[in-house]
Design an enzyme around this catalytic site. Structure first.
Site, short mmCIF file in Angstrom:
data_model
loop_
_atom_site.label_atom_id
_atom_site.label_comp_id
_atom_site.label_asym_id
_atom_site.label_seq_id
_atom_site.Cartn_x
_atom_site.Cartn_y
_atom_site.Cartn_z
N CYS A 128 0.84 -1.21 0.00
CA CYS A 128 0.00 0.00 0.00
C CYS A 128 0.87 1.25 0.00
O CYS A 128 0.74 2.12 0.86
CB CYS A 128 -0.95 0.00 1.19
SG CYS A 128 -2.29 1.20 1.04
N GLY A 129 1.78 1.31 -0.98
CA GLY A 129 2.57 2.51 -1.20
C GLY A 129 1.83 3.42 -2.17
O GLY A 129 0.60 3.38 -2.26
N GLN B 117 1.70 3.52 -5.60
CA GLN B 117 0.94 2.82 -6.63
C GLN B 117 -0.16 1.97 -6.00
O GLN B 117 -1.30 1.95 -6.47
CB GLN B 117 1.86 1.94 -7.48
CG GLN B 117 2.71 2.69 -8.48
CD GLN B 117 1.92 3.26 -9.65
OE1 GLN B 117 0.76 2.93 -9.87
NE2 GLN B 117 2.55 4.15 -10.39
N ARG C 64 1.69 -7.82 5.66
CA ARG C 64 2.34 -8.73 6.59
C ARG C 64 1.77 -8.53 8.00
O ARG C 64 1.39 -7.42 8.38
CB ARG C 64 3.85 -8.50 6.59
CG ARG C 64 4.48 -8.76 5.23
CD ARG C 64 6.00 -8.79 5.30
NE ARG C 64 6.55 -8.97 3.96
CZ ARG C 64 6.62 -10.14 3.33
NH1 ARG C 64 6.16 -11.24 3.93
NH2 ARG C 64 7.14 -10.23 2.12
N LYS D 235 12.51 -5.13 -5.07
CA LYS D 235 13.38 -6.00 -4.28
C LYS D 235 12.60 -6.92 -3.36
O LYS D 235 13.15 -7.90 -2.86
CB LYS D 235 14.39 -5.17 -3.49
CG LYS D 235 13.78 -4.31 -2.40
CD LYS D 235 14.86 -3.51 -1.66
CE LYS D 235 15.52 -2.50 -2.57
NZ LYS D 235 16.45 -1.60 -1.85
N GLN D 236 11.32 -6.64 -3.14
CA GLN D 236 10.49 -7.49 -2.29
C GLN D 236 9.69 -8.53 -3.07
O GLN D 236 9.05 -9.39 -2.47
CB GLN D 236 9.51 -6.62 -1.48
CG GLN D 236 10.18 -5.65 -0.51
CD GLN D 236 9.17 -4.78 0.22
OE1 GLN D 236 7.99 -5.08 0.27
NE2 GLN D 236 9.66 -3.68 0.79
N HIS E 131 5.02 -3.65 -12.88
CA HIS E 131 6.36 -3.58 -13.45
C HIS E 131 6.88 -5.01 -13.55
O HIS E 131 6.74 -5.78 -12.61
CB HIS E 131 7.29 -2.73 -12.57
CG HIS E 131 8.68 -2.56 -13.11
ND1 HIS E 131 8.94 -2.32 -14.45
CD2 HIS E 131 9.89 -2.59 -12.50
CE1 HIS E 131 10.25 -2.20 -14.62
NE2 HIS E 131 10.85 -2.36 -13.46
#
Length: 493
Positions: free
Chosen positions: A45-46, A48, A68, A109-110, A132
């Site tokens: 939930c950033g 984007q 998480r 990276k996650q 992406h």
């Protein structure tokens, strides 16, 4: 896992790089109906994640957020953003098993960790989405064969995705289906509905491939979109100070100059941007842009080559494994540059035209950078439409982030992947510009208007023809025809 692109033969590589079709608006007549009534779970939930979710909910879709357990228990920012906007939030174990579509909008990276955690929980025949394709193309992630893998990639930061939707428009979007994961043949229907739900179909949608999206996206953000703006900001500010300009004025000219200059790009391409200059300044900007191409052309091609070969991804993922040592060091160094620490320009007024008149070098950097990035992509097999969106179209959006809080804001808003590539480019480009371009500047190139000179009509005619007939201008004229409702994005007003 191994780089997916590098497992393809030459014919397959060229086919994937060349996937690019501007979709007709009639293809979206069904809107997002294909996804209505289905459970859609967004992971992350950033910028984007939140803004795409808001748009999709407003379009009538069932949206919830899987976070998480620790993020929920500790009420981290992702949890707060989702709950404050009224979304249902749950753990992976609570939400993933019933999801028809899981959308992974976490940082690159996650992605591998997210995939390994959610894949065992996903029900048979569900779909998995990305915005992406780095995890699929560069990491070579293997997704369960029964799962459909799709992409919907808005070509701008998440905040703009929301703002354009709220005003009844949208942002251009690339969609794709992973050829190895479309067991039921529903991938394109899912991707189209997703793009429609975020508003992308109102601005134009390109049917692309994971490969074409990743390779063009990496190239654009590393070079013209972020790297060139960072290098240009640093050297232009330093030059203004060396010339005795007021630091507050210099800071404002650079901070807001990129945004003002590139607003013209959004409305009329490089042609309109250059037309904002006097004839003398236009000829000088053209000359400077050719000099910049001569000095930096090799660097654009190197970045394109390293992206195509996978070398860039290999080096960056090594830094991931090393705790982002290089990334964090470069971020700290950027924060210490003179431009980042320039005093605020309270009370200093700069008119819109003054940004052009006193920023001829900046105009030249934009022109050269867009054309070099576009040309490098097209020469590597990427279609012109994709190259346009990843070079010229996104530039005003990135420039707007600099206008808000300088380079810090740009590097916060873009992904860690983009930020890493930006530093790789700007760390090399900055000293080249400082050594090869800045010392040869003339009066009127930066910080003051270009002196009036006699203009040769034939020379001006030829320069105008060359500007207007560059391939990025020709394809841009066509694509901007689909975006007739584009608004100004200036943070200055």
């Amino acid at each position: 896992m191994s780089n997916y692109f590098n497992t393809l033969n030459l014919r397959e590589k060229l086919d994937q790089l060349g996937r690019c079709r501007f979709m007709d608006r009639s293809e979206f007549s069904d809107g997002c109906n294909f996804l209505k009534g289905k459970k859609i779970v967004i992971v992350g939930c950033g910028a984007q994640g939140l803004n795409q979710g808001l748009n999709m909910r407003d379009s009538g879709l069932d949206i919830s957020y899987a976070l998480r357990k620790a993020a929920i228990e500790e009420k981290r920012p992702s949890f707060q953003r989702a709950t404050e906007n009224g979304f249902k939030v749950g753990t992976y174990e609570e939400l993933i098993p019933t999801a028809d579509l899981v959308i992974n909008l976490t940082p690159d990276k996650q992605h591998s960790k997210v995939v390994s955690d959610v894949m065992p929980l996903m029900k048979q025949g569900a779909a998995f989405g990305y915005s992406h394709g780095f995890n699929i193309v560069e990491v070579g992630e293997q997704i369960r064969e029964d799962i459909t893998v799709v992409m919907s990639a808005p070509k701008c930061p998440g905040t703009e995705v929301r703002e354009e939707y709220k005003r009844g428009f949208g942002v251009p979007t690339l969609i794709a289906v992973h050829p190895a994961n479309d067991p039921k043949g529903e991938g394109m229907a899912i991707a189209k509905a997703w793009a429609s739900a975020t508003g992308g179909d109102r601005a134009g949608v390109l049917e692309s491939s994971f490969v074409a999206e990743v390779k063009s996206d990496l190239m654009g953000e590393q070079t013209i979109l972020c790297g060139m703006l960072q290098a240009g900001s640093i050297v232009c500010y330093d030059k203004l100070i060396a010339d005795g300009k007021d630091p507050a004025y210099a800071g404002k000219l650079i901070q807001y100059g990129w945004e003002t200059i590139t607003e013209a790009l959004k409305q009329g391409g490089i042609t309109l941007m250059m037309d904002r200059l006097s004839n003398a300044a236009k000829l000088r900007a053209f000359e400077l842009s050719e000099q910049i191409k001569e000095k930096l052309g090799f660097l654009y091609l190197k970045h394109m080559d390293d992206i195509i070969s996978g070398e860039f991804s290999r080096v960056m993922m090594e830094d991931w494994a090393n705790g982002d040592k290089d990334l964090l060091a470069w971020r700290e160094a950027t924060g210490k540059t003179a431009f980042e620490n320039a005093p605020k320009a309270d009370g200093i007024k700069i008119s819109e035209q003054e940004y052009f008149d006193n920023g001829v070098l900046m105009v030249a950097m934009v022109k050269a950078g867009v054309e070099m990035a576009f040309d490098a992509m097209v020469a590597s097999g990427i279609y012109e439409e994709s190259a346009y969106y990843e070079s010229l179209h996104e530039l005003p959006l990135i420039a707007n982030t600099i206008a808000r809080k300088r380079l810090y804001e740009m590097n916060v808003v873009i992904s860690d992947t983009a930020e890493y590539g930006n530093y790789l480019f700007s760390n090399v480009a900055t000293p080249i510009l400082a050594k090869e371009i800045i010392p040869a500047l003339q009066k009127g190139d930066l910080g003051e208007p270009t002196p009036a000179v006699d203009i040769d009509n034939v020379t001006l005619r030829d320069v105008n023809d060359e500007i207007r007939n560059h391939p990025v201008e020709l394809i841009g004229l066509e694509l901007r025809g689909y975006m007739t409702d584009m608004k100004r994005i200036s943070s200055q007003g």
